[in-house]
Motif scaffolding. Structure first.
Motif, mmCIF file in Angstrom:
data_model
loop_
_atom_site.group_PDB
_atom_site.id
_atom_site.type_symbol
_atom_site.label_atom_id
_atom_site.label_comp_id
_atom_site.label_asym_id
_atom_site.label_seq_id
_atom_site.Cartn_x
_atom_site.Cartn_y
_atom_site.Cartn_z
ATOM 1 N N SER A 2 0.831 -1.195 0.000
ATOM 2 C CA SER A 2 0.000 0.000 0.000
ATOM 3 C C SER A 2 0.868 1.249 0.000
ATOM 4 O O SER A 2 1.811 1.368 0.790
ATOM 5 N N MET A 3 0.530 2.183 -0.907
ATOM 6 C CA MET A 3 1.254 3.452 -0.930
ATOM 7 C C MET A 3 0.991 4.250 0.338
ATOM 8 O O MET A 3 1.851 4.997 0.806
ATOM 9 N N ASP A 4 -0.211 4.084 0.900
ATOM 10 C CA ASP A 4 -0.526 4.776 2.148
ATOM 11 C C ASP A 4 0.380 4.302 3.275
ATOM 12 O O ASP A 4 0.821 5.105 4.114
ATOM 13 N N ASP A 5 0.645 2.984 3.324
ATOM 14 C CA ASP A 5 1.534 2.452 4.359
ATOM 15 C C ASP A 5 2.946 3.005 4.204
ATOM 16 O O ASP A 5 3.593 3.368 5.199
ATOM 17 N N GLU A 6 3.427 3.063 2.974
ATOM 18 C CA GLU A 6 4.759 3.616 2.755
ATOM 19 C C GLU A 6 4.821 5.081 3.168
ATOM 20 O O GLU A 6 5.798 5.537 3.766
ATOM 21 N N ARG A 7 3.773 5.816 2.834
ATOM 22 C CA ARG A 7 3.740 7.232 3.195
ATOM 23 C C ARG A 7 3.716 7.406 4.707
ATOM 24 O O ARG A 7 4.420 8.265 5.253
ATOM 25 N N ARG A 8 2.893 6.603 5.382
ATOM 26 C CA ARG A 8 2.828 6.708 6.851
ATOM 27 C C ARG A 8 4.173 6.358 7.480
ATOM 28 O O ARG A 8 4.583 6.985 8.461
ATOM 29 N N LEU A 9 4.855 5.349 6.923
ATOM 30 C CA LEU A 9 6.156 4.956 7.466
ATOM 31 C C LEU A 9 7.169 6.088 7.300
ATOM 32 O O LEU A 9 7.907 6.404 8.243
ATOM 33 N N ARG A 10 7.205 6.697 6.125
ATOM 34 C CA ARG A 10 8.133 7.806 5.898
ATOM 35 C C ARG A 10 7.807 8.990 6.805
ATOM 36 O O ARG A 10 8.717 9.626 7.358
ATOM 37 N N GLU A 11 6.525 9.283 6.952
ATOM 38 C CA GLU A 11 6.147 10.399 7.809
ATOM 39 C C GLU A 11 6.515 10.127 9.260
ATOM 40 O O GLU A 11 6.968 11.031 9.970
ATOM 41 N N TRP A 12 6.299 8.909 9.733
ATOM 42 C CA TRP A 12 6.628 8.571 11.113
ATOM 43 C C TRP A 12 8.136 8.680 11.347
ATOM 44 O O TRP A 12 8.581 9.240 12.353
ATOM 45 N N GLU A 13 8.940 8.151 10.413
ATOM 46 C CA GLU A 13 10.384 8.216 10.569
ATOM 47 C C GLU A 13 10.880 9.653 10.516
ATOM 48 O O GLU A 13 11.794 10.029 11.247
ATOM 49 N N ARG A 14 10.285 10.465 9.645
ATOM 50 C CA ARG A 14 10.693 11.861 9.553
ATOM 51 C C ARG A 14 10.284 12.627 10.815
ATOM 52 O O ARG A 14 11.053 13.429 11.342
ATOM 53 N N TRP A 15 9.081 12.362 11.310
ATOM 54 C CA TRP A 15 8.604 13.034 12.511
ATOM 55 C C TRP A 15 9.431 12.645 13.730
ATOM 56 O O TRP A 15 9.710 13.486 14.598
ATOM 57 N N GLY A 16 9.831 11.388 13.815
ATOM 58 C CA GLY A 16 10.522 10.919 15.017
ATOM 59 C C GLY A 16 12.020 11.089 15.001
ATOM 60 O O GLY A 16 12.682 10.763 15.996
ATOM 61 N N SER A 17 12.581 11.599 13.918
ATOM 62 C CA SER A 17 14.037 11.691 13.808
ATOM 63 C C SER A 17 14.642 12.532 14.919
ATOM 64 O O SER A 17 15.516 12.072 15.673
ATOM 65 N N VAL A 18 14.199 13.763 15.058
ATOM 66 C CA VAL A 18 14.771 14.661 16.068
ATOM 67 C C VAL A 18 14.411 14.225 17.489
ATOM 68 O O VAL A 18 15.299 14.139 18.353
ATOM 69 N N PRO A 19 13.126 13.944 17.810
ATOM 70 C CA PRO A 19 12.811 13.526 19.184
ATOM 71 C C PRO A 19 13.574 12.280 19.635
ATOM 72 O O PRO A 19 14.036 12.214 20.780
ATOM 73 N N LEU A 20 13.716 11.304 18.736
ATOM 74 C CA LEU A 20 14.417 10.087 19.119
ATOM 75 C C LEU A 20 15.914 10.327 19.272
ATOM 76 O O LEU A 20 16.569 9.681 20.100
ATOM 77 N N SER A 21 16.471 11.235 18.490
ATOM 78 C CA SER A 21 17.877 11.583 18.669
ATOM 79 C C SER A 21 18.096 12.251 20.025
ATOM 80 O O SER A 21 19.064 11.960 20.730
ATOM 81 N N ILE A 22 17.182 13.141 20.393
ATOM 82 C CA ILE A 22 17.262 13.774 21.713
ATOM 83 C C ILE A 22 17.080 12.725 22.813
ATOM 84 O O ILE A 22 17.787 12.734 23.827
ATOM 85 N N GLY A 23 16.138 11.808 22.604
ATOM 86 C CA GLY A 23 15.937 10.741 23.579
ATOM 87 C C GLY A 23 17.162 9.866 23.737
ATOM 88 O O GLY A 23 17.475 9.412 24.852
ATOM 89 N N SER A 24 17.884 9.628 22.646
ATOM 90 C CA SER A 24 19.112 8.843 22.725
ATOM 91 C C SER A 24 20.149 9.539 23.590
ATOM 92 O O SER A 24 20.836 8.900 24.395
#
Length: 225
Positions: A2-24
């Motif tokens: 599903s293209m929607d699944d791919e889009r959601r995955l990319r959006e989640w990874e992009r959204w979580g990049s900075v917060p997860l780096s700070i969490g690390s």
């Protein structure tokens, strides 16, 4: 797929990049304080432990969400096996900060640093972050073990430097099973990182001293001449 699944995955990874780096970074700092300051008041020690556990819980949640929204879950797990290892061994999470660093360097279509410089910077930061985490763990496991040679954090740092540079003086060695497992990982890390840095630096030297118009693939003279 599903293209929607791919889009959601990319959006989640992009959204979580900075917060997860700070969490690390938060995870590494709270763990370091608990190891390096063992005589903390109980309330502070409990608070730092809570922050460490909650931060690790966010890492687990992030991984589960990414697997859930991936178009092919088992394929995603197989291809991104290192993500699972990092969740199981959270002290490897500082590598997440390297992903953010790489994104910052590659914001433009033409990176500001050359390939060799980027490889050397990644290798140096990897050695610094993973070496710091390894020295903390070895110190935590060894300091109270009967017959251990690594009793202070300074000794742990000295052991790390001699091991990761493949010097291996042998004056300080871990005696616990966990410490020796970490030592094997540090040895492997040292060989890989030194190879990457030396290879990149050599490539940079060749490019720097190559004359204009000189080719690196010019064949030598025929045999017999």
């Amino acid at each position: 797929m599903s293209m929607d699944d791919e889009r959601r995955l990319r959006e989640w990874e992009r959204w979580g990049s900075v917060p997860l780096s700070i969490g690390s970074l938060v995870f590494l700092v709270t763990y370091a304080v608990r190891v390096l300051v063992p005589d903390l008041p109980p309330d502070w020690s409990d608070l730092l432990l809570l922050i460490t556990v909650v931060t690790w819980g966010f890492f687990v949640l992030d991984y589960l969400v990414r697997v859930a929204v991936a178009p092919h879950r088992w394929t995603y797990v197989r291809r991104r096996w290192l993500d699972l290892v990092v969740v199981i061994l959270p002290l490897l999470r500082p590598l997440r900060m390297l992903q953010l660093y790489g994104q910052m360097l590659n914001r433009h279509q033409q990176p500001r640093l050359s390939l060799e410089a980027r490889v050397m910077s990644y290798a140096g930061l990897s050695a610094l972050l993973l070496g710091f985490a390894a020295s903390l763990q070895v110190y935590a496991y060894e300091r109270y073990t009967p017959g251990a040679e690594i009793r202070t954090y300074g000794q742990s740092v000295w052991w790390l430097c001699s091991t990761i540079t493949t010097t291996g003086y042998g004056d300080l060695v871990p005696v616990t099973v966990r410490g020796r497992v970490i030592a094997v990982g540090v040895m492997f890390l040292g060989v890989v990182l030194i190879g990457a840095v030396v290879g990149s630096f050599s490539s940079w030297l060749v490019k720097s001293f190559r004359r204009p118009g000189e080719r690196s693939d010019v064949p030598g003279p025929p045999e017999g001449e």
